[in-house]
Design a protein around this motif. Structure first.
Motif: not given
Length: 135
Positions: A65, A67, A84-87, A89, A100, A104-105, A107, A134
Motif C-alpha cells: 500500500a 499514500t 484497494e483503497h480505504d473505502g 476495492s 487516485t 489517498e492510501r 494498493r 508501506d
C-alpha cells in the motif's frame, strides 16, 4: 478513486508513440515482477511535471500500500487491475481507467491469472520517495 470507461481508440492507441522507448537493459523491474516497458518522467528523463509508464504485471502481482504525493491515472489495456483503497476495492478492466488522488492510501494488484497491462500517468511525476509505500 474514480473509474471511467475509456474510448476504444484511446485504449488501442494510448499515445505510446509519444513516450521515449526504453532499452531492454534499462527496463525497470519492480520486485522482479512488474516491468516498466517505456517511460517518461522524473526517474527516466528528469521530467518533474508528469510521468508516463507502460506497465506489464503477471497474474497474482501486488505491491505494498502507498499514500503517494501525486495523482495517478491508470488506463488498463489488458486484464484487470484491482485498486484497494480505504473505502473498499475497485476492479478496473481493459478499456477502463481510474484516477487516485494524492494523499489517498491505495494498493494495486493484478488478481487474474493472465495478469494486466496498463499505462500509469502520475501528476506530478512519480518518484520512489513520493510514493510513501508501506514496508
Amino acid at each position: 478513486v474514480v473509474s471511467q470507461e475509456v474510448h476504444p481508440h484511446f485504449a488501442e492507441n494510448c499515445g505510446l508513440a509519444r513516450v521515449r522507448p526504453r532499452d531492454g537493459d534499462d527496463a525497470l523491474a519492480l520486485g522482479d515482477v512488474v516491468q516498466d516497458r517505456v517511460g517518461v518522467g522524473r526517474v527516466t528523463t528528469g521530467t518533474e511535471s508528469v510521468s508516463v509508464a507502460h506497465m506489464v504485471a503477471p497474474g497474482g502481482w501486488d505491491e505494498p500500500a502507498q499514500t503517494p504525493d501525486f495523482d495517478e491515472i491508470t488506463v488498463v489495456l489488458r486484464g484487470t487491475v484491482r485498486v484497494e483503497h480505504d473505502g473498499g476495492s475497485l476492479d478496473v478492466s481493459a478499456g477502463q481507467a481510474v484516477i487516485t488522488r494524492a494523499g489517498e492510501r491505495v494498493r494495486y494488484l493484478a488478481p487474474e491469472p493472465e495478469g494486466a497491462e496498463y499505462v500509469a500517468v502520475c501528476l506530478p511525476a512519480f518518484a520512489p520517495d513520493l510514493a510513501h509505500r508501506d514496508d
